[in-house]
Design a protein around this motif. Structure first.
Motif, mmCIF file in Angstrom:
data_model
loop_
_atom_site.group_PDB
_atom_site.id
_atom_site.type_symbol
_atom_site.label_atom_id
_atom_site.label_comp_id
_atom_site.label_asym_id
_atom_site.label_seq_id
_atom_site.Cartn_x
_atom_site.Cartn_y
_atom_site.Cartn_z
ATOM 1 N N ASN A 1 0.808 -1.217 0.000
ATOM 2 C CA ASN A 1 0.000 0.000 0.000
ATOM 3 C C ASN A 1 0.847 1.275 0.000
ATOM 4 N N PHE A 2 2.082 1.161 -0.387
ATOM 5 C CA PHE A 2 3.022 2.288 -0.379
ATOM 6 C C PHE A 2 2.773 3.116 -1.650
ATOM 7 N N TYR A 3 1.768 3.998 -1.586
ATOM 8 C CA TYR A 3 1.347 4.718 -2.789
ATOM 9 C C TYR A 3 2.428 5.646 -3.327
ATOM 10 N N GLN A 4 3.270 6.197 -2.424
ATOM 11 C CA GLN A 4 4.361 7.050 -2.906
ATOM 12 C C GLN A 4 5.342 6.265 -3.769
ATOM 13 N N ALA A 5 5.601 5.019 -3.389
ATOM 14 C CA ALA A 5 6.523 4.197 -4.173
ATOM 15 C C ALA A 5 5.939 3.866 -5.537
ATOM 16 N N TYR A 6 4.602 3.676 -5.598
ATOM 17 C CA TYR A 6 3.978 3.462 -6.906
ATOM 18 C C TYR A 6 4.196 4.680 -7.811
ATOM 19 N N ALA B 1 2.533 2.391 -20.448
ATOM 20 C CA ALA B 1 1.441 1.552 -19.928
ATOM 21 C C ALA B 1 1.708 1.201 -18.469
ATOM 22 N N ALA B 2 2.946 0.803 -18.181
ATOM 23 C CA ALA B 2 3.297 0.465 -16.795
ATOM 24 C C ALA B 2 3.236 1.701 -15.907
ATOM 25 N N ALA B 3 3.677 2.842 -16.439
ATOM 26 C CA ALA B 3 3.613 4.082 -15.662
ATOM 27 C C ALA B 3 2.171 4.430 -15.334
ATOM 28 N N SER B 4 1.288 4.316 -16.313
ATOM 29 C CA SER B 4 -0.129 4.617 -16.087
ATOM 30 C C SER B 4 -0.718 3.699 -15.030
ATOM 31 N N ASN B 5 -0.386 2.435 -15.108
ATOM 32 C CA ASN B 5 -0.891 1.480 -14.109
ATOM 33 C C ASN B 5 -0.435 1.867 -12.701
ATOM 34 N N ASP B 6 0.820 2.308 -12.580
ATOM 35 C CA ASP B 6 1.334 2.672 -11.263
ATOM 36 C C ASP B 6 0.687 3.945 -10.735
ATOM 37 N N TYR B 7 0.486 4.937 -11.600
ATOM 38 C CA TYR B 7 -0.212 6.143 -11.153
ATOM 39 C C TYR B 7 -1.632 5.810 -10.703
ATOM 40 N N ASN B 8 -2.294 4.957 -11.484
ATOM 41 C CA ASN B 8 -3.665 4.576 -11.131
ATOM 42 C C ASN B 8 -3.698 3.833 -9.800
ATOM 43 N N LYS B 9 -2.713 2.969 -9.584
ATOM 44 C CA LYS B 9 -2.655 2.209 -8.333
ATOM 45 C C LYS B 9 -2.422 3.158 -7.152
ATOM 46 N N ALA B 10 -1.525 4.114 -7.314
ATOM 47 C CA ALA B 10 -1.264 5.087 -6.243
ATOM 48 C C ALA B 10 -2.529 5.849 -5.885
ATOM 49 N N LEU B 11 -3.317 6.212 -6.904
ATOM 50 C CA LEU B 11 -4.530 6.992 -6.663
ATOM 51 C C LEU B 11 -5.674 6.134 -6.133
ATOM 52 N N GLN B 12 -5.653 4.851 -6.431
ATOM 53 C CA GLN B 12 -6.633 3.952 -5.820
ATOM 54 C C GLN B 12 -6.396 3.862 -4.316
ATOM 55 N N ASN C 1 -4.639 6.154 -2.469
ATOM 56 C CA ASN C 1 -4.817 7.484 -1.881
ATOM 57 C C ASN C 1 -5.338 8.446 -2.947
ATOM 58 N N PRO C 2 -6.666 8.591 -3.038
ATOM 59 C CA PRO C 2 -7.245 9.463 -4.069
ATOM 60 C C PRO C 2 -6.913 10.945 -3.895
ATOM 61 N N ARG C 3 -6.271 11.308 -2.814
ATOM 62 C CA ARG C 3 -5.929 12.707 -2.576
ATOM 63 C C ARG C 3 -4.420 12.972 -2.778
ATOM 64 N N TYR C 4 -3.754 12.059 -3.444
ATOM 65 C CA TYR C 4 -2.311 12.199 -3.622
ATOM 66 C C TYR C 4 -2.027 13.074 -4.844
ATOM 67 N N ASP C 5 -1.773 14.355 -4.604
ATOM 68 C CA ASP C 5 -1.623 15.315 -5.692
ATOM 69 C C ASP C 5 -0.451 14.987 -6.608
ATOM 70 N N VAL C 6 0.632 14.449 -6.055
ATOM 71 C CA VAL C 6 1.822 14.140 -6.853
ATOM 72 C C VAL C 6 1.495 13.156 -7.977
ATOM 73 N N ALA C 7 0.648 12.181 -7.685
ATOM 74 C CA ALA C 7 0.292 11.197 -8.702
ATOM 75 C C ALA C 7 -0.562 11.829 -9.795
ATOM 76 N N TYR C 8 -1.463 12.736 -9.424
ATOM 77 C CA TYR C 8 -2.250 13.432 -10.447
ATOM 78 C C TYR C 8 -1.339 14.249 -11.356
ATOM 79 N N ILE C 9 -0.371 14.935 -10.765
ATOM 80 C CA ILE C 9 0.537 15.749 -11.577
ATOM 81 C C ILE C 9 1.389 14.870 -12.482
ATOM 82 N N GLY C 10 1.915 13.774 -11.923
ATOM 83 C CA GLY C 10 2.729 12.866 -12.728
ATOM 84 C C GLY C 10 1.942 12.258 -13.868
ATOM 85 N N ARG C 11 0.714 11.802 -13.569
ATOM 86 C CA ARG C 11 -0.109 11.219 -14.636
ATOM 87 C C ARG C 11 -0.496 12.286 -15.655
ATOM 88 N N GLY C 12 -0.752 13.511 -15.160
ATOM 89 C CA GLY C 12 -1.052 14.605 -16.079
ATOM 90 C C GLY C 12 0.099 14.886 -17.015
#
Length: 269
Positions: free
Chosen positions: A87-92, A106-117, A119-130
């Motif tokens: 559950n280490f969303y930062q590591a994802y 594809a792998a990057a997208s999966n990891d960003y999605n997993k991080a946000l699943q 912790n849906p409030r993890y802004d870093v993952a939204y920025i990275g996926r963006g």
């Protein structure tokens, strides 16, 4: 308000497109600031040797390897961190950056999605996926992710700078200027938001503010080819072909494949 000659509008549009679609190399290896503290890899290895079940230690060392460009070792450390703590969303999110650097979107997208699943409030993952969406030309998806991060009250300047690039691409320069200004307020020493804001000022015919911002960007970092081209555009508009030629030549020296620099040189020779 002064009108910009047609050739300058075309050139500025080309630069805006380049700025919006190009991959910023620093963004590929810039690991989550909260988790990627700088440190000597040898000392981090010693920490791991003393406590081999510390997921955080692997995550931090993976960040260090990522900054050093050793993606294979970074990936191995993030894999270990996630095995120890699924559950280490930062590591994802950090591993997603490595996959992006390796070109495995594809792998990057999966990891960003997993991080946000997790912790849906993890802004870093939204920025990275963006950023990943923006580099792929999926601007609506990128905009939505930056907006989510901003709605979460992110203090990460990238969210505002990169949303500003999309506003700029859409020709919404007043909104872009607001975003670049916010990004600057959060990180005054970052050169690119000044350059980007200068380009939007130039598109609106505000030459003085454009020139000030572009020169500020170059004061902070003299190795930005795009900023030299933007400076050249203003000199060219002012009829100073010598200074324009020098600026375009500097841009071409920094990036011989940067077409706006070559186009500028061809106009002022």
């Amino acid at each position: 308000m002064n009108r910009i000659p047609a050739f300058l509008i075309v050139a500025a549009s080309a630069i805006a497109l380049s700025a919006c679609q190009a991959t910023d190399p620093a963004s590929v290896i810039s690991i989550d600031r909260a988790q990627g503290a700088e440190g000597n890899i040898a000392s981090l290895t010693q920490v791991i040797n003393n406590n081999p079940n510390d997921a955080e230690a692997y995550n931090v060392r993976g960040s260090a390897y990522g900054r050093a460009g050793d993606f294979s070792k970074a990936l191995k450390d993030f894999n270990t961190a996630l095995k120890l703590n699924p559950n280490f969303y930062q590591a994802y999110a950090n591993r997603a950056l490595i996959y992006r650097g390796m070109g495995d979107l594809a792998a990057a997208s999966n990891d960003y999605n997993k991080a946000l699943q997790i912790n849906p409030r993890y802004d870093v993952a939204y920025i990275g996926r963006g950023n990943m969406y923006r580099e792929a030309g999926q601007l609506n998806n990128a905009f939505n992710d930056y907006q989510r991060a901003i709605d979460l009250d992110t203090t990460d300047p990238r969210a505002y700078n990169n949303r500003g690039l999309i506003y700029q691409k859409r020709g919404q320069h007043n909104q872009a200027i607001e975003d670049f200004s916010k990004s600057i307020s959060l990180s005054p020493s970052a050169p690119l938001p000044y350059n980007n804001r200068g380009l939007s000022y130039l598109a609106l015919g505000d030459e003085e503010n454009a020139f000030t911002d572009i020169n500020k960007a170059l004061q902070l970092d003299k190795n930005i080819a795009e900023a030299w081209v933007n400076q050249g555009l203003i000199y060219e508009r002012r009829g100073d072909k010598t200074k324009a030629r020098n600026a375009y030549a500097r841009a071409a020296q920094l990036d011989p494949k940067y077409q706006p620099a070559q186009d500028g040189l061809s106009r002022v020779r």
